[in-house]
Design a protein around this motif. Structure first.
Motif, short mmCIF file in Angstrom:
data_model
loop_
_atom_site.label_atom_id
_atom_site.label_comp_id
_atom_site.label_asym_id
_atom_site.label_seq_id
_atom_site.Cartn_x
_atom_site.Cartn_y
_atom_site.Cartn_z
N SER A 193 -4.78 94.53 18.08
CA SER A 193 -3.72 93.63 18.52
C SER A 193 -4.34 92.43 19.22
O SER A 193 -5.16 92.60 20.14
N PRO A 194 -3.98 91.22 18.82
CA PRO A 194 -4.59 90.02 19.40
C PRO A 194 -4.14 89.80 20.83
O PRO A 194 -3.11 90.30 21.27
N THR A 195 -4.93 89.04 21.55
CA THR A 195 -4.61 88.69 22.93
C THR A 195 -4.22 87.22 22.99
O THR A 195 -4.42 86.46 22.04
N ALA A 245 -13.11 84.93 13.98
CA ALA A 245 -11.99 85.12 13.06
C ALA A 245 -10.66 84.92 13.76
O ALA A 245 -9.73 84.31 13.21
N GLN A 246 -10.56 85.41 14.98
CA GLN A 246 -9.30 85.27 15.71
C GLN A 246 -8.96 83.81 15.97
O GLN A 246 -7.80 83.41 15.92
N ARG A 247 -9.98 82.99 16.20
CA ARG A 247 -9.74 81.55 16.37
C ARG A 247 -9.24 80.94 15.06
O ARG A 247 -8.31 80.12 15.05
N ILE A 248 -9.85 81.33 13.96
CA ILE A 248 -9.48 80.76 12.67
C ILE A 248 -8.05 81.13 12.29
O ILE A 248 -7.29 80.30 11.79
N PHE A 249 -7.67 82.38 12.55
CA PHE A 249 -6.33 82.85 12.17
C PHE A 249 -5.29 82.60 13.27
O PHE A 249 -4.13 82.91 13.08
N GLY A 250 -5.72 82.06 14.39
CA GLY A 250 -4.78 81.82 15.48
C GLY A 250 -4.32 83.09 16.15
O GLY A 250 -3.21 83.14 16.70
N GLY A 251 -5.13 84.11 16.13
CA GLY A 251 -4.76 85.39 16.71
C GLY A 251 -4.06 86.25 15.68
O GLY A 251 -2.91 85.99 15.34
N ALA A 252 -4.74 87.27 15.16
CA ALA A 252 -4.17 88.08 14.08
C ALA A 252 -4.25 89.56 14.40
O ALA A 252 -5.21 90.03 15.03
N TYR A 253 -3.23 90.29 13.98
CA TYR A 253 -3.31 91.75 13.97
C TYR A 253 -4.19 92.16 12.80
O TYR A 253 -4.17 91.53 11.73
N ARG A 283 7.70 95.97 12.36
CA ARG A 283 8.82 96.30 13.25
C ARG A 283 8.40 96.37 14.70
O ARG A 283 9.16 96.01 15.60
N GLY A 284 7.18 96.82 14.94
CA GLY A 284 6.74 97.03 16.32
C GLY A 284 6.05 95.84 16.95
O GLY A 284 5.71 95.90 18.14
N ASN A 285 5.84 94.77 16.19
CA ASN A 285 5.10 93.62 16.71
C ASN A 285 5.69 92.33 16.14
O ASN A 285 6.46 92.35 15.18
N ARG A 286 5.33 91.22 16.76
CA ARG A 286 5.82 89.92 16.29
C ARG A 286 4.89 89.41 15.20
O ARG A 286 3.90 88.73 15.46
N ILE A 287 5.23 89.77 13.97
CA ILE A 287 4.41 89.43 12.81
C ILE A 287 5.09 88.31 12.03
O ILE A 287 6.31 88.35 11.79
N ASP A 288 4.31 87.33 11.62
CA ASP A 288 4.79 86.28 10.73
C ASP A 288 4.74 86.83 9.30
O ASP A 288 3.68 87.01 8.72
N ARG A 289 5.91 87.13 8.74
CA ARG A 289 5.97 87.75 7.41
C ARG A 289 5.41 86.85 6.31
O ARG A 289 5.14 87.32 5.21
N ASP A 290 5.26 85.57 6.60
CA ASP A 290 4.71 84.66 5.61
C ASP A 290 3.19 84.61 5.67
O ASP A 290 2.57 83.89 4.87
N ARG A 291 2.59 85.33 6.61
CA ARG A 291 1.13 85.31 6.74
C ARG A 291 0.59 86.74 6.84
O ARG A 291 -0.02 87.14 7.83
N ILE A 292 0.85 87.51 5.82
CA ILE A 292 0.29 88.87 5.70
C ILE A 292 -0.76 88.83 4.60
O ILE A 292 -0.49 88.40 3.48
N TYR A 293 -1.96 89.26 4.93
CA TYR A 293 -3.10 89.16 4.02
C TYR A 293 -3.65 90.55 3.74
O TYR A 293 -3.62 91.43 4.61
N VAL A 294 -4.18 90.76 2.55
CA VAL A 294 -4.79 92.04 2.21
C VAL A 294 -6.20 91.80 1.69
O VAL A 294 -6.44 90.86 0.91
N ALA A 295 -7.12 92.61 2.14
CA ALA A 295 -8.52 92.54 1.70
C ALA A 295 -9.07 93.95 1.67
O ALA A 295 -8.60 94.83 2.40
N GLY A 296 -10.07 94.18 0.83
CA GLY A 296 -10.66 95.50 0.78
C GLY A 296 -11.90 95.52 -0.08
O GLY A 296 -12.15 94.59 -0.86
N CYS A 297 -12.70 96.58 0.08
CA CYS A 297 -13.96 96.67 -0.65
C CYS A 297 -14.00 97.90 -1.53
O CYS A 297 -13.50 98.97 -1.16
N SER A 298 -14.60 97.75 -2.72
CA SER A 298 -14.82 98.86 -3.64
C SER A 298 -13.48 99.53 -3.98
O SER A 298 -12.62 98.92 -4.59
N ASN A 299 -13.28 100.79 -3.56
CA ASN A 299 -11.97 101.42 -3.71
C ASN A 299 -10.88 100.54 -3.13
O ASN A 299 -9.80 100.41 -3.69
#
Length: 421
Positions: A193-195, A245-253, A283-299
């Protein structure tokens, strides 16, 4: 679900004790010193690009009194480490002496023993890889400290520690910044959770979902499901929680679910379980629904693409790293057929290395790039970081360090600029 194995990163307090020493020239402890000769110590770990290692040890010595640092040398203490696997299969286990490279006092006045560590160095890791399971597991670590010279206090008294007691908790600040959770369906996950105050005018924070590789899933035949290896095996999730990264994303979960097996074993079943966790976090946090990103490696690279086929409007961007779209192992139906890849509308940036011998980069990453409309791609020749060459499959190291770039724009900045339309 099978009952999880009862395990600790470290053995319970009371292990790793060294017998009291009788040192030449050291008088017997005064009566008022007896309570001070039992000292607890904590193993400090750091997640390197190649996985987590114990890099130093902190001794709870501040309460002994002001210690004279001039009397501390690398020979004052020696360190022995024993690591065993909770699954009865040899998995990077070791039993050896660790080299003390420096001794210092921290701001509290506790003694810190710096230990030799480096990429590829054995004997300091917190994880073992069980090849027969294709899984990383947390090793049970038992450290023994031995004092070879007295500790001198500034009042010229000398202290000899009778007993060393290992703290049952491993200190790894980047990992510890992620809280632990379990979804209603029973899937475990970690959340950063970002500060500070959100930068968005609407007050919502971006959410980055990191999907781990196959080695970081559970091993339920053994009852092993730790919610730890997802963060400790590599810097995939941790990279997005760094100050840079947090600076670039402006504070991200940063969300890191842990599969109960491997994502590729049943991606269609796992997709709604991941979506459930994302919904819970929203639901439990103030998330910008227009800025949800997914990343992953291998599997997780496969699962990143799979999520964008199942939920085409959920994510603002996708970063599949050394992912799989063909049949794996070869000979069967593709995991993600071209018809599904061609319908991906989520902005995607694919990353891999040409020398990947685990997942064919041409048949998977390059092919997916050719089929996914408008996708970007970075193909490295090798995976090299700070002079150390890793296996070609480990191209996630570059994403975790914001290395990929196209026309001067790095991958984190590209992600942060994407908004769901």
């Amino acid at each position: 679900m099978a009952t999880p194995i009862s395990r600790r990163t470290l053995l319970a307090a009371g292990t790793g004790a060294a017998a009291g020493l009788s040192l030449p020239g050291v008088a017997a402890a005064h009566a008022d010193d007896r309570a001070t000769t039992r000292v607890r110590f904590t193993l400090n770990a750091q997640v390197l690009d190649g996985g987590e290692q114990v890099t130093s040890i902190t001794l709870d010595t501040a309460r002994l009194g002001p210690i004279d640092p001039a009397g501390l040398t690398t020979g004052t203490f020696s360190v022995h480490a024993k690591a065993t696997s909770p699954i009865p299969v040899p998995a990077g286990e070791y039993d050896l002496d660790r080299t003390v490279t420096a001794v210092r006092l921290d701001r509290r006045g506790d003694i810190v023993l710096e230990l030799s560590h480096a990429e590829g160095q054995t004997g300091g890791g917190t994880l073992g890889y069980v090849a027969s399971r294709g899984r990383n597991v947390m090793l049970d670590l038992d450290y023994t400290l031995t004092q070879h010279a007295p500790i001198t206090l500034r009042n010229h008294r000398s202290i000899t520690i009778d007993t060393f007691v290992q703290n049952p908790r491993l200190s790894s600040p980047e990992v510890d910044a992620f809280t632990s959770h379990i979804s209603a369906s029973g899937m475990k996950y970690r959340l950063y959770s970002p500060t500070g105050s959100p930068s968005s005018r609407r007050g919502g924070r971006p959410l980055i979902v990191w999907l781990h590789g196959g080695g970081e899933g559970a091993s339920l035949p053994d009852g092993y499901y730790d919610n730890e290896t997802t963060l400790r095996a590599n810097r995939g999730a941790l990279g997005f929680a760094t100050p840079q990264a947090q600076r670039i994303f402006g504070g991200a979960y940063v969300l890191a679910p842990q599969s109960t097996s491997a994502w590729m074993q049943d991606g269609p079943r796992f997709a709604p379980l991941i979506h459930e966790i994302i919904s819970d976090v929203i639901r439990g946090n103030r998330i910008d629904r227009d800025r949800i990103y997914v990343a992953g490696c291998s599997n997780g690279g496969y699962m990143s693409m799979k999520m964008t086929t199942v939920y085409p409007t959920l994510f603002a961007a996708s970063v599949p790293v050394c992912g799989v779209v063909t049949s794996f192992p070869p000979g069967g139906a593709p995991l993600i057929p071209d018809s599904e890849l061609a319908r991906i509308s989520t902005p995607s940036w694919l990353v891999a290395s040409r020398d990947d011998t685990t997942v064919d980069p041409q048949a998977n990453t390059a092919h997916a790039h050719d089929v996914i409309p408008g996708s970007l791609m970075t193909l490295y020749d090798h995976v090299v970081r700070d002079g150390h060459q890793f296996a070609g499959h480990w191209s996630w190291i570059y994403v975790a360090r914001n290395d990929p770039s196209i026309d001067g724009t790095h991958i984190w900045q590209w992600m942060a600029a994407q908004h769901r339309h």
